[in-house]
Scaffold this active site. Structure first.
Site, PDB file in Angstrom:
ATOM      1  N   LYS A  15      -3.511 -10.253  -4.525  1.00 31.52           N
ATOM      2  CA  LYS A  15      -3.095  -9.798  -3.192  1.00 31.52           C
ATOM      3  C   LYS A  15      -4.198  -9.987  -2.160  1.00 31.52           C
ATOM      4  CE  LYS A  15      -2.049  -5.763  -4.844  1.00 31.52           C
ATOM      5  NZ  LYS A  15      -2.277  -6.048  -6.273  1.00 31.52           N
ATOM      6  N   GLU A  82      -4.392  -2.993   0.703  1.00 32.75           N
ATOM      7  CA  GLU A  82      -4.235  -1.651   0.116  1.00 32.75           C
ATOM      8  C   GLU A  82      -3.182  -0.844   0.878  1.00 32.75           C
ATOM      9  OE1 GLU A  82      -5.498  -1.203  -2.742  1.00 32.75           O
ATOM     10  OE2 GLU A  82      -7.040  -2.760  -2.753  1.00 32.75           O
TER      11      GLU A  82
END
Length: 182
Positions: A15, A82
């Site tokens: 990610k 996040e």
């Protein structure tokens, strides 16, 4: 038309690497991007978006009080790492940024915690995002990893505790649904 995107996966699927690549692609075209990451994530230093492959960039941080709509700069794209740590209100602010100010917002995060419970930010991103994309990862058994488990220093699975316990490969493993329930 700008959109709110949510790109999610189990841990270690790349990610942060993908986020850094998107930032590079925008900047290579002469466009400005702004990166945010959760203030609570201190694994590589506060305010750092870091790929396990090595690349790292500074980022502004957000906590539960940060207001994205009033404090976001006028840029070509906003990238949030996040994103599972966003609040419901912050997800609404990011959705509003995309639709009112016309700034694409791309969020990267986990869908669920080590017990299979959803993170609040991820729940609202699933509800409000215009585009939802899964980044793939592989379990040690070879199936697609969709879950995360927390482990002790001895490698034993932990099945209780606070939802948030910041850590990397030493604290978490990505697994498929079958291995999650073993």
């Amino acid at each position: 038309m700008a959109k709110l995107y949510f790109r999610y996966s189990a841990m270690n699927a790349g990610k942060s690497t993908a986020l850094l690549q998107v930032a590079h692609n925008y900047e290579e075209q002469g466009q400005n991007v702004f990166l945010y990451t959760a203030a609570i994530d201190h694994r590589y230093g506060v305010g750092k978006v870091t790929s396990r492959l090595g690349p790292q960039r500074d980022a502004a941080t957000f906590d539960g009080q940060f207001d994205f709509f009033t404090q976001a700069p006028d840029v070509s794209c906003i990238l949030v790492d996040e994103a599972q740590f966003l609040t419901a209100d912050q997800v609404r602010q990011l959705h509003k940024l995309a639709h009112v100010r016309g700034i694409p917002v791309i969020c990267y995060g986990l869908r669920s915690d080590f017990l299979g419970e959803p993170f609040s930010g991820s729940t609202y991103l699933m509800a409000l995002s215009d585009t939802i994309e899964e980044l793939k990862n592989i379990c040690t058994c070879g199936k697609k990893a969709t879950m995360n488990i927390r482990v002790s220093e001895q490698g034993q699975r932990i099945t209780e505790g606070a939802q948030i316990d910041i850590g990397g490969n030493e604290r978490y493993q990505h697994v498929c649904g079958r291995c999650f329930y073993k």
